[in-house]
Scaffold this motif. Structure first.
Motif, PDB file in Angstrom:
ATOM      1  N   PHE A 112      38.213  40.901  44.614  1.00 21.28           N
ATOM      2  CA  PHE A 112      37.034  41.180  43.660  1.00 21.28           C
ATOM      3  C   PHE A 112      36.367  42.520  43.910  1.00 21.28           C
ATOM      4  O   PHE A 112      35.893  43.075  43.009  1.00 21.28           O
ATOM      5  CB  PHE A 112      36.272  40.000  43.675  1.00 21.28           C
ATOM      6  N   GLU A 113      36.317  42.827  45.237  1.00 20.57           N
ATOM      7  CA  GLU A 113      35.625  44.142  45.704  1.00 20.57           C
ATOM      8  C   GLU A 113      36.834  45.221  45.393  1.00 20.57           C
ATOM      9  O   GLU A 113      36.300  46.667  45.826  1.00 20.57           O
ATOM     10  CB  GLU A 113      35.070  44.253  47.056  1.00 20.57           C
ATOM     11  N   GLY A 114      38.086  44.952  45.055  1.00 19.86           N
ATOM     12  CA  GLY A 114      38.977  46.208  44.974  1.00 19.86           C
ATOM     13  C   GLY A 114      39.604  46.512  46.330  1.00 19.86           C
ATOM     14  O   GLY A 114      40.127  47.523  46.389  1.00 19.86           O
ATOM     15  N   LEU A 507      41.031  27.728  40.393  1.00 14.05           N
ATOM     16  CA  LEU A 507      40.591  28.871  39.526  1.00 14.05           C
ATOM     17  C   LEU A 507      39.156  29.059  39.850  1.00 14.05           C
ATOM     18  O   LEU A 507      38.319  28.303  39.983  1.00 14.05           O
ATOM     19  CB  LEU A 507      40.930  28.505  38.194  1.00 14.05           C
ATOM     20  N   VAL A 508      39.104  30.622  39.730  1.00 10.64           N
ATOM     21  CA  VAL A 508      37.519  30.866  39.855  1.00 10.64           C
ATOM     22  C   VAL A 508      37.347  31.889  38.816  1.00 10.64           C
ATOM     23  O   VAL A 508      38.082  32.615  38.057  1.00 10.64           O
ATOM     24  CB  VAL A 508      37.537  31.748  41.414  1.00 10.64           C
ATOM     25  N   GLU A 509      35.798  32.026  38.647  1.00 12.55           N
ATOM     26  CA  GLU A 509      35.581  33.136  37.471  1.00 12.55           C
ATOM     27  C   GLU A 509      35.629  34.305  38.011  1.00 12.55           C
ATOM     28  O   GLU A 509      35.171  34.852  38.944  1.00 12.55           O
ATOM     29  CB  GLU A 509      33.922  32.701  37.295  1.00 12.55           C
ATOM     30  N   HIS A 510      36.050  35.147  37.339  1.00  8.39           N
ATOM     31  CA  HIS A 510      36.189  36.847  37.601  1.00  8.39           C
ATOM     32  C   HIS A 510      34.938  37.373  37.439  1.00  8.39           C
ATOM     33  O   HIS A 510      34.254  37.212  36.439  1.00  8.39           O
ATOM     34  CB  HIS A 510      37.331  37.303  36.700  1.00  8.39           C
ATOM     35  N   PRO A 511      34.493  38.191  38.453  1.00  5.12           N
ATOM     36  CA  PRO A 511      33.054  38.687  38.445  1.00  5.12           C
ATOM     37  C   PRO A 511      32.875  39.502  36.909  1.00  5.12           C
ATOM     38  O   PRO A 511      31.955  39.946  36.650  1.00  5.12           O
ATOM     39  CB  PRO A 511      33.099  39.620  39.708  1.00  5.12           C
ATOM     40  N   LEU A 516      38.599  32.308  33.883  1.00  4.87           N
ATOM     41  CA  LEU A 516      38.912  31.793  34.851  1.00  4.87           C
ATOM     42  C   LEU A 516      40.224  32.442  35.608  1.00  4.87           C
ATOM     43  O   LEU A 516      41.222  32.459  34.634  1.00  4.87           O
ATOM     44  CB  LEU A 516      39.214  30.183  34.534  1.00  4.87           C
ATOM     45  N   VAL A 517      40.526  32.690  36.718  1.00  9.03           N
ATOM     46  CA  VAL A 517      41.761  33.537  37.259  1.00  9.03           C
ATOM     47  C   VAL A 517      42.049  32.752  38.560  1.00  9.03           C
ATOM     48  O   VAL A 517      41.427  32.084  39.384  1.00  9.03           O
ATOM     49  CB  VAL A 517      41.430  35.088  37.582  1.00  9.03           C
ATOM     50  N   THR A 518      43.424  32.992  38.832  1.00  8.48           N
ATOM     51  CA  THR A 518      43.776  32.777  40.264  1.00  8.48           C
ATOM     52  C   THR A 518      43.581  33.752  40.804  1.00  8.48           C
ATOM     53  O   THR A 518      43.561  34.888  40.812  1.00  8.48           O
ATOM     54  CB  THR A 518      45.368  32.631  40.098  1.00  8.48           C
ATOM     55  N   CYS A 519      43.067  33.489  42.381  1.00  8.01           N
ATOM     56  CA  CYS A 519      42.795  34.542  43.186  1.00  8.01           C
ATOM     57  C   CYS A 519      42.927  33.865  44.648  1.00  8.01           C
ATOM     58  O   CYS A 519      41.874  32.539  44.693  1.00  8.01           O
ATOM     59  CB  CYS A 519      41.454  35.042  43.080  1.00  8.01           C
TER      60      CYS A 519
END
Length: 782
Positions: A112-114, A507-511, A516-519
């Motif tokens: 998520f921080e790239g 699934l988690v919430e994308h910042p 909701l995304v796979t990660c």
């Protein structure tokens, strides 16, 4: 094209045009299919050659789902390369990583921080399977029949009759005509070889084994026996025992023992029966007795060749003859098969496509039957102990592609091994879900093997993709959707539910608010512009989850259970990121618009086009903007790729309705760069998924079936102005035949349960058809 002629819509007494939900048709209601007469428009379904096979990809495959052989057809020596579908390396093992769950939050944070490379490196160190490779499918070895020094043979011909599933070799030598016939009998569970000579007493040969396995050959009680163990691999100990037992029954002459081999002298003919077994019972059970099994198999045989063959044909032909396909034939169809492939780019040979189509059906019927293992990366046939990619089940496209033609092309029984495997994976995958992710349900990544390993393998940039099991669940749903058996649906619903539970937990919430995304995940085997593959929420993941969640919810409603869970699944589905169109007009492969900067613009995978095919989320009529974006992506990737990737492209272009473009891509698949002389798909090397993808792609050119609608001739190329496709199945429990001439449909027969209804579309004309009491509606066109 002209539409339906209302006055010639012939549906029988009591037929109406009111639309209602389609009802199921039982398999038993399908009519028995008899052989269709061959005409100038349809060539015989046969491969043939004027010389023996030298390379493995020139040999001809036979199989009964469990046992396989590659037949070389030599004159001085016949090589039968043998496979048994449970002979894999290693033994039961648990590849879970105890460090994975603790590393998961940090891997997500870095993504998520790239900081993708850092995330990928951490996942590589702590989240991957141990061992990081899975076990390989392995050959048993070769049965060799040696005939002595032989030269000057004339009239040589070998071939594979797809209608009979029999490989033959014929030639004359020193005034004697010799003939061999080989088939793999499912009813009797043996490979059968008959050798004959047209002069009494002229048959003479030795039979012996060669194997790369740790094995010993001996003669016991008149049988030639090869016993041994499988190989260990990647520090997983060998756990399987195997036995191959060969019995030779001559007519005339005699059988003699020759130092671990058998010899036949002075016979008129000889019948060879080959039984094989391993100690595999299941993914956690290797307690079987292969010797007891081979002995029992041969003891139970009525060893009369004609009766053996009759039982074989009674099992095989009703399945193979369900479907017939013809698109015209020219003089080129009379050439040997290897010549046709070599010259396919320049020859006018439409019948080669039809042969390839029926060969694909033959291969699936020969390598996947109820009670066997599913078709692996090479189906059933493999001559190595460590084949390319382990000849495993690669489930980020290849295994799924193997089964694309099963339901529509009336081979629904062949799906049973896949269903059984997914059920077993749900058990091993529950361990991976708990250990790696702390989640309920079950998960499998991009590969599995005989032992149903489900953890991420090979490397984080390839294996950290949690969608393999979810995609396979779509085959569980399709098996219901084509057959409409609620008892079966109730049986597989817990497996589908478990797959959905895993994603509800992970699934988690994308910042950035995308939803909701796979990660962590990735777009299969493709690098994004940051030099890594791992990412969050690639397009394919959301597409697969939209199907999984929708079908789990629909199954829940049909079965009238789990209403609360159904609401939860649908709520999560609504929060998945929608497909996006990028700055170049393409369908985005990732959440961000990275496609144009990705390192491989012509990558073999087209994962983000799952929504176009095999799914129906994107279509030219319902979502035209997304369909145009998918076409842009497809054009950017290019038509020429690996064999299986061309197979996927054929299906995608067919869904876009461009028949001539689809046919041009099909011609690439049928050329010598992507098709071996024995018609095996050339990745290269051999992978059988291209065969199955190409077969299904041709069906998609003629009939496309979506929920509630059947479309005929959606991507008919100008190269096929006349032809027929008979016996295909459609969603909702229907079957149909369609014929066409001058590029236009001339007749269609729709079968189904009396009262069942569906829409039938041709071009822009749509009609609702209700099945009369006869179970068959006939539609004529003008």
């Amino acid at each position: 094209m002209a539409g339906f002629n209302r006055r010639r819509l012939l549906m029988g007494a009591g037929a109406t045009a009111a639309f209602a939900g389609a009802a199921p048709i039982a398999l038993a209601q399908q009519p028995t299919v008899v052989p269709l007469p061959r005409t100038a428009d349809a060539a015989e379904p046969r491969l043939w050659y004027r010389a023996p096979a030298e390379a493995w990809v020139e040999a001809l495959p036979v199989g009964n789902g469990r046992l396989g052989a590659m037949v070389f057809g030599g004159v001085a020596r016949e090589r039968l390369q043998l496979n048994e579908d449970t002979l894999w390396a290693g033994g039961p093992y648990d590849p879970s990583s105890p460090d994975a769950l603790a590393a998961l939050p940090e891997v997500r944070r870095l993504i998520f921080e790239g900081r993708y490379l850092e995330a990928q490196d951490l996942a590589q160190a702590r989240m991957m399977a141990r061992p990081i490779r899975q076990m390989s499918y392995q050959t048993i070895g070769d049965l060799l029949l040696s005939f002595g020094v032989r030269s000057g043979a004339t009239g040589y011909r070998r071939g594979l009759d797809l209608d009979q599933a029999v490989a033959t070799t014929e030639y004359r030598l020193n005034g004697v005509g010799y003939r061999r016939e080989v088939f793999a009998s499912r009813p009797d569970d043996v490979i059968v070889v008959r050798l004959t000579a047209d002069r009494p007493g002229a048959l003479r040969f030795d039979a012996g084994f060669e194997t790369p396995q740790a094995g010993d050959a001996a003669v016991q009680d008149g049988d030639l026996i090869l016993t041994g163990r499988n190989g260990s691999q990647f520090d997983i100990p060998a756990a399987l025992r195997f036995e191959t037992r060969v019995r030779i029954l001559p007519r005339g002459g005699r059988v003699i023992t020759k130092d671990g081999a058998l010899g036949v002298e002075g016979a008129d003919e000889a019948l060879i029966l080959i039984a094989m077994a391993t100690s595999h019972v299941g993914p956690r059970d290797v307690s079987g007795d292969p010797r007891a099994r081979t002995l029992a198999t041969l003891a139970a045989l009525d060893a009369d060749f004609e009766r053996l063959k009759a039982r074989h044909l009674a099992d095989y032909q009703p399945l193979f003859r369900r479907v017939d396909f013809a698109v015209g034939a020219t003089e080129a169809a009379q050439r040997p098969t290897d010549q046709r492939v070599a010259s396919s780019a320049s020859l006018d040979d439409p019948a080669l496509a039809a042969l390839y189509f029926q060969y694909g059906r033959y291969l699936l019927l020969s390598c996947s039957r109820p009670g066997t293992q599913p078709a692996n990366l090479q189906g059933l046939w493999n001559d190595k102990t460590s084949p390319p990619w382990g000849s495993k089940y690669t489930i980020n496209i290849n295994t799924e592609m193997n089964y694309w033609p099963a339901e529509p092309l009336a081979m629904q029984e062949c799906v049973e091994p896949l269903i059984a495997m997914v059920k077993q994976m749900a058990e091993t995958g529950a361990v991976t879900a708990r250990v790696n992710y702390g989640a309920r349900g079950w998960v499998c990544h991009h590969n599995t093997d005989l032992w149903r390993a489900t953890a991420p393998i090979d490397g984080a940039r390839f294996g950290l993709w949690p969608m393999g099991g979810a995609w396979l669940c779509e085959h569980l749903w399709d098996h219901y959707d084509y057959g409409r058996d609620k008892t079966y649906l109730a049986e597989v619903y817990p497996v589908m539910k478990g797959a959905a539970q895993f994603f509800l937990d992970t699934l988690v919430e994308h910042p950035d608010g995308s939803g909701l995304v796979t990660c962590p995940s990735l777009s299969p085997e493709n690098l994004h512009p940051f030099g890594a593959a791992v990412c969050a929420g690639p397009a394919m993941d959301s597409q697969i989850l939209r199907d999984l969640f929708a079908h789990v919810a629909e199954a829940s409603q049909i079965l009238r259970r789990d209403a609360g869970f159904r609401r939860e699944v649908l709520a999560a589905r609504a929060r998945l990121p929608a497909d996006r169109i990028g700055k170049a007009g393409q369908l985005q492969e990732w959440l961000a618009d990275w496609d144009m900067e990705a390192p491989e613009p012509h990558h073999r995978h087209v994962s983000h086009l799952y929504a176009l095919f095999p799914s129906w989320q994107i279509s030219t009529r319902d979502t035209p903007a997304l369909a145009r974006a998918a076409q842009t992506s497809l054009e950017q990737r290019g038509d020429l790729s690996t064999g299986w990737a061309i197979g996927w492209r054929i299906n995608l272009w067919a869904r876009l309705g461009d028949g001539d473009r689809t046919h041009r891509v099909l011609k690439l698949l049928l050329g010598p760069e992507r098709t071996y002389p024995n018609l095996f798909d050339a990745h290269p090397p051999f992978q059988i998924d291209g065969n199955f993808g190409g077969t299904n792609g041709m069906a998609e050119m003629i009939v496309q079936s979506r929920p509630g609608e059947i479309e005929i001739l959606p991507a008919l190329p100008s190269a096929w102005p006349k032809g027929w496709l008979r016996g295909v199945r459609a969603r909702g429990g229907f079957g149909l035949d369609v014929e066409w001439a001058d590029g236009r449909p001339t007749q269609m027969v729709l079968r189904g349960p009396p009262g069942g209804e569906t829409r039938v579309r041709h071009a822009d004309v749509v009609r609702t058809v209700k099945i009369p009491s006869s179970g068959e509606a006939r539609l004529d066109f003008a």
